[in-house]
Design a protein around this motif. Sequence first.
Motif, PDB file in Angstrom:
ATOM      1  N   ILE A 197     -15.675   0.333  -7.948  1.00 33.70           N
ATOM      2  CA  ILE A 197     -14.731   0.844  -8.943  1.00 33.70           C
ATOM      3  C   ILE A 197     -13.491  -0.032  -8.998  1.00 33.70           C
ATOM      4  CG2 ILE A 197     -13.208   2.777  -9.484  1.00 33.70           C
ATOM      5  CD1 ILE A 197     -15.374   4.655  -8.548  1.00 33.70           C
ATOM      6  N   ALA A 198     -12.986  -0.404  -7.837  1.00 28.11           N
ATOM      7  CA  ALA A 198     -11.801  -1.258  -7.813  1.00 28.11           C
ATOM      8  C   ALA A 198     -12.076  -2.581  -8.516  1.00 28.11           C
ATOM      9  CB  ALA A 198     -11.368  -1.498  -6.368  1.00 28.11           C
ATOM     10  N   LEU A 199     -13.266  -3.139  -8.311  1.00 27.12           N
ATOM     11  CA  LEU A 199     -13.620  -4.397  -8.949  1.00 27.12           C
ATOM     12  C   LEU A 199     -13.751  -4.228 -10.466  1.00 27.12           C
ATOM     13  CD1 LEU A 199     -14.322  -7.351  -8.505  1.00 27.12           C
ATOM     14  CD2 LEU A 199     -16.717  -6.678  -8.165  1.00 27.12           C
ATOM     15  N   SER A 200     -14.394  -3.145 -10.896  1.00 26.88           N
ATOM     16  CA  SER A 200     -14.546  -2.897 -12.334  1.00 26.88           C
ATOM     17  C   SER A 200     -13.193  -2.749 -13.013  1.00 26.88           C
ATOM     18  CB  SER A 200     -15.379  -1.634 -12.573  1.00 26.88           C
ATOM     19  OG  SER A 200     -16.722  -1.818 -12.183  1.00 26.88           O
ATOM     20  N   LEU A 201     -12.298  -1.998 -12.389  1.00 29.30           N
ATOM     21  CA  LEU A 201     -10.999  -1.760 -13.006  1.00 29.30           C
ATOM     22  C   LEU A 201     -10.170  -3.031 -13.088  1.00 29.30           C
ATOM     23  CD1 LEU A 201     -10.182   1.749 -11.560  1.00 29.30           C
ATOM     24  CD2 LEU A 201     -10.426   1.150 -13.965  1.00 29.30           C
ATOM     25  N   SER A 202     -10.351  -3.928 -12.127  1.00 30.84           N
ATOM     26  CA  SER A 202      -9.626  -5.196 -12.206  1.00 30.84           C
ATOM     27  C   SER A 202     -10.083  -6.007 -13.414  1.00 30.84           C
ATOM     28  CB  SER A 202      -9.835  -5.998 -10.918  1.00 30.84           C
ATOM     29  OG  SER A 202     -11.164  -6.483 -10.816  1.00 30.84           O
ATOM     30  N   GLN A 203     -11.355  -5.821 -13.814  1.00 31.03           N
ATOM     31  CA  GLN A 203     -11.876  -6.509 -14.998  1.00 31.03           C
ATOM     32  C   GLN A 203     -11.425  -5.819 -16.286  1.00 31.03           C
ATOM     33  OE1 GLN A 203     -16.024  -6.241 -14.097  1.00 31.03           O
ATOM     34  NE2 GLN A 203     -16.051  -8.063 -12.801  1.00 31.03           N
ATOM     35  N   ALA A 246      -3.150   2.859   9.627  1.00 29.15           N
ATOM     36  CA  ALA A 246      -3.244   3.053   8.180  1.00 29.15           C
ATOM     37  C   ALA A 246      -2.684   1.849   7.443  1.00 29.15           C
ATOM     38  CB  ALA A 246      -2.488   4.319   7.777  1.00 29.15           C
ATOM     39  N   GLN A 247      -1.614   1.279   7.971  1.00 32.20           N
ATOM     40  CA  GLN A 247      -0.992   0.122   7.314  1.00 32.20           C
ATOM     41  C   GLN A 247      -1.930  -1.073   7.283  1.00 32.20           C
ATOM     42  OE1 GLN A 247       1.011  -2.521   9.618  1.00 32.20           O
ATOM     43  NE2 GLN A 247       0.649  -3.816   7.839  1.00 32.20           N
ATOM     44  N   LYS A 248      -2.659  -1.276   8.383  1.00 37.79           N
ATOM     45  CA  LYS A 248      -3.585  -2.411   8.449  1.00 37.79           C
ATOM     46  C   LYS A 248      -4.721  -2.262   7.430  1.00 37.79           C
ATOM     47  CE  LYS A 248      -1.509  -4.586  11.800  1.00 37.79           C
ATOM     48  NZ  LYS A 248      -0.792  -5.867  11.501  1.00 37.79           N
ATOM     49  N   VAL A 249      -5.208  -1.017   7.256  1.00 35.51           N
ATOM     50  CA  VAL A 249      -6.277  -0.785   6.288  1.00 35.51           C
ATOM     51  C   VAL A 249      -5.743  -0.906   4.863  1.00 35.51           C
ATOM     52  CG1 VAL A 249      -8.001   0.855   5.474  1.00 35.51           C
ATOM     53  CG2 VAL A 249      -7.529   0.673   7.912  1.00 35.51           C
ATOM     54  N   ALA A 250      -4.533  -0.391   4.635  1.00 42.71           N
ATOM     55  CA  ALA A 250      -3.938  -0.482   3.302  1.00 42.71           C
ATOM     56  C   ALA A 250      -3.732  -1.932   2.893  1.00 42.71           C
ATOM     57  CB  ALA A 250      -2.608   0.272   3.271  1.00 42.71           C
ATOM     58  N   ALA A 251      -3.503  -2.793   3.883  1.00 56.15           N
ATOM     59  CA  ALA A 251      -3.315  -4.212   3.586  1.00 56.15           C
ATOM     60  C   ALA A 251      -4.548  -4.814   2.923  1.00 56.15           C
ATOM     61  CB  ALA A 251      -2.980  -4.970   4.867  1.00 56.15           C
ATOM     62  N   MET A 252      -5.735  -4.254   3.214  1.00 54.04           N
ATOM     63  CA  MET A 252      -6.960  -4.759   2.583  1.00 54.04           C
ATOM     64  C   MET A 252      -6.943  -4.488   1.083  1.00 54.04           C
ATOM     65  SD  MET A 252      -9.796  -3.537   5.381  1.00 54.04           S
ATOM     66  CE  MET A 252      -9.593  -3.891   7.139  1.00 54.04           C
ATOM     67  N   SER A 253      -6.400  -3.336   0.679  1.00 52.74           N
ATOM     68  CA  SER A 253      -6.309  -3.007  -0.738  1.00 52.74           C
ATOM     69  C   SER A 253      -5.389  -3.996  -1.441  1.00 52.74           C
ATOM     70  CB  SER A 253      -5.790  -1.573  -0.905  1.00 52.74           C
ATOM     71  OG  SER A 253      -5.797  -1.178  -2.248  1.00 52.74           O
ATOM     72  N   ALA A 254      -4.290  -4.332  -0.785  1.00 52.28           N
ATOM     73  CA  ALA A 254      -3.373  -5.318  -1.349  1.00 52.28           C
ATOM     74  C   ALA A 254      -4.021  -6.692  -1.425  1.00 52.28           C
ATOM     75  CB  ALA A 254      -2.095  -5.376  -0.516  1.00 52.28           C
ATOM     76  N   GLU A 259      -0.880  -3.023 -12.781  1.00 53.46           N
ATOM     77  CA  GLU A 259       0.082  -3.207 -11.691  1.00 53.46           C
ATOM     78  C   GLU A 259      -0.344  -2.312 -10.539  1.00 53.46           C
ATOM     79  OE1 GLU A 259       4.156  -2.670 -13.172  1.00 53.46           O
ATOM     80  OE2 GLU A 259       3.321  -2.830 -15.212  1.00 53.46           O
ATOM     81  N   VAL A 260      -0.444  -2.854  -9.352  1.00 58.44           N
ATOM     82  CA  VAL A 260      -0.959  -2.122  -8.199  1.00 58.44           C
ATOM     83  C   VAL A 260       0.195  -1.608  -7.340  1.00 58.44           C
ATOM     84  CG1 VAL A 260      -2.368  -2.266  -6.106  1.00 58.44           C
ATOM     85  CG2 VAL A 260      -3.081  -3.487  -8.190  1.00 58.44           C
ATOM     86  N   MET A 320      -7.209  -7.335  -1.785  1.00 56.26           N
ATOM     87  CA  MET A 320      -8.178  -7.377  -2.887  1.00 56.26           C
ATOM     88  C   MET A 320      -7.467  -7.582  -4.215  1.00 56.26           C
ATOM     89  SD  MET A 320     -11.015  -4.661  -4.229  1.00 56.26           S
ATOM     90  CE  MET A 320     -11.971  -5.074  -5.703  1.00 56.26           C
ATOM     91  N   ALA A 321      -6.332  -6.886  -4.404  1.00 55.71           N
ATOM     92  CA  ALA A 321      -5.574  -7.037  -5.648  1.00 55.71           C
ATOM     93  C   ALA A 321      -5.215  -8.499  -5.874  1.00 55.71           C
ATOM     94  CB  ALA A 321      -4.326  -6.168  -5.608  1.00 55.71           C
ATOM     95  N   GLU A 322      -4.821  -9.167  -4.812  1.00 51.21           N
ATOM     96  CA  GLU A 322      -4.466 -10.574  -4.922  1.00 51.21           C
ATOM     97  C   GLU A 322      -5.681 -11.411  -5.320  1.00 51.21           C
ATOM     98  OE1 GLU A 322      -2.518 -14.184  -2.208  1.00 51.21           O
ATOM     99  OE2 GLU A 322      -2.783 -12.167  -1.377  1.00 51.21           O
ATOM    100  N   LYS A 323      -6.848 -11.105  -4.758  1.00 51.52           N
ATOM    101  CA  LYS A 323      -8.059 -11.877  -5.061  1.00 51.52           C
ATOM    102  C   LYS A 323      -8.487 -11.742  -6.516  1.00 51.52           C
ATOM    103  CE  LYS A 323     -10.324 -12.238  -0.543  1.00 51.52           C
ATOM    104  NZ  LYS A 323     -10.421 -13.721  -0.611  1.00 51.52           N
TER     105      LYS A 323
END
Length: 384
Positions: free
Chosen positions: A249-255, A272-280, A261-262, A282-285
């Motif tokens: 879903i995250a990938l589809s929405l980026s398209q 929790a902060q370390k896992v949330a960093a993965m979401s950030a 804006e994330v 992905m947004a960059e990628k």
Amino acid sequence: MSGPLVTEEQIVEALRPVEDPELHRSIVDLGMLRGISIMENGVVGILIALTVPGCPLKAEIEKRVSDAATQLDGVESIDLEFTVMSDEDRENLRKTLHGDAGATAGQGQAHGHAEGRVVPFSKNDSKTRPLLISSGKGGVGKSTVTTNLAVALAAQGYSVGIIDADIYGYSIPRMLGTDRDPVVIDEMLIPPEMYGVRAISIGYFVPAGEAVIWRGPMLHKALEQFLTDVFWDEPDFLLIDMPPGTGDIALSLSQYLPRGEVFVVTTPQPAAQKVAAMSAAMAEKVNLPVRGVIENMSWFTGDDGKKYEIFGSGGGQALADDVGVPLIGQLPLVPALREGGDDGKPITAVDPESESAKIFHEMARQIAVDMKPKKIYSPELKIL
């Protein structure tokens, strides 16, 4: 013998400001006003065509029409009757408001949105700011943040919509307190509205308690239809309640939303902060800008007035520093915030003077004003 004290033209003009509560357009301009008859003793007959049989907001339309018409001198009361638009009427209405249904997603398109209707929010001239509210893991209060942030933006005068993109764990209908399903007008979905916020969710379309068990293509198509088949009417903000993690879903929405804006929601503890960093990350990628971090459950204030950092401290600021964006808000852990989500009464709407509500309102102000994109999008601007 004197003529009537009020004319048909005066009644039409008095009713012109009356809007259909779902479409937010004049009932006159929509063709819903079908007849006016001026009778003796100041009684005026009015015929209104509802968009669909069993219109859920019929009573509200009746009240608005009655209030507007009886303001005129010479109108003592109204005799209001209803009919229903024909299929042809609804088709013409949908074309006027939403375009050609034959080009919409969900009409047998086999390869995604490229062959269906263009996602309106992806266009450079769209005034809507898509805000993707994301998190690396579940349980951090992302949906609560999405709901209350949307309500705060609406309270500040903006037009706001929410897409509940957490297909497997949908919760927006309950949190927003919407008590009715979307209305369908010739394949165009009208999202229910509460507290000035329109919302769409898979929760409106599946039986209560039933699990959604879909693979990627089905998820992709559902999101596509939420973006294209729903009459959003170009809101100022479209908040996307993202599912946790970095999946399909995250990938589809980026398209679908290249101008999104994330905003990343986390709790204070380092895990929790370390896992949330993965979401950030992905947004960059996928070339979506992370604009800010929101820290939830930052502290609990006891009966003794002391703040207790139950989940530790510093995680939100550490994530913001790592990504290079501001920490736009820290929310306390309070029972009323959770209770509002369970009861469909967001704290931002029902207790605007509470500590949590004030923080949401300040975050909304920051996003709408301080963080407003400097790039101007307008179809009127042309390069010569």
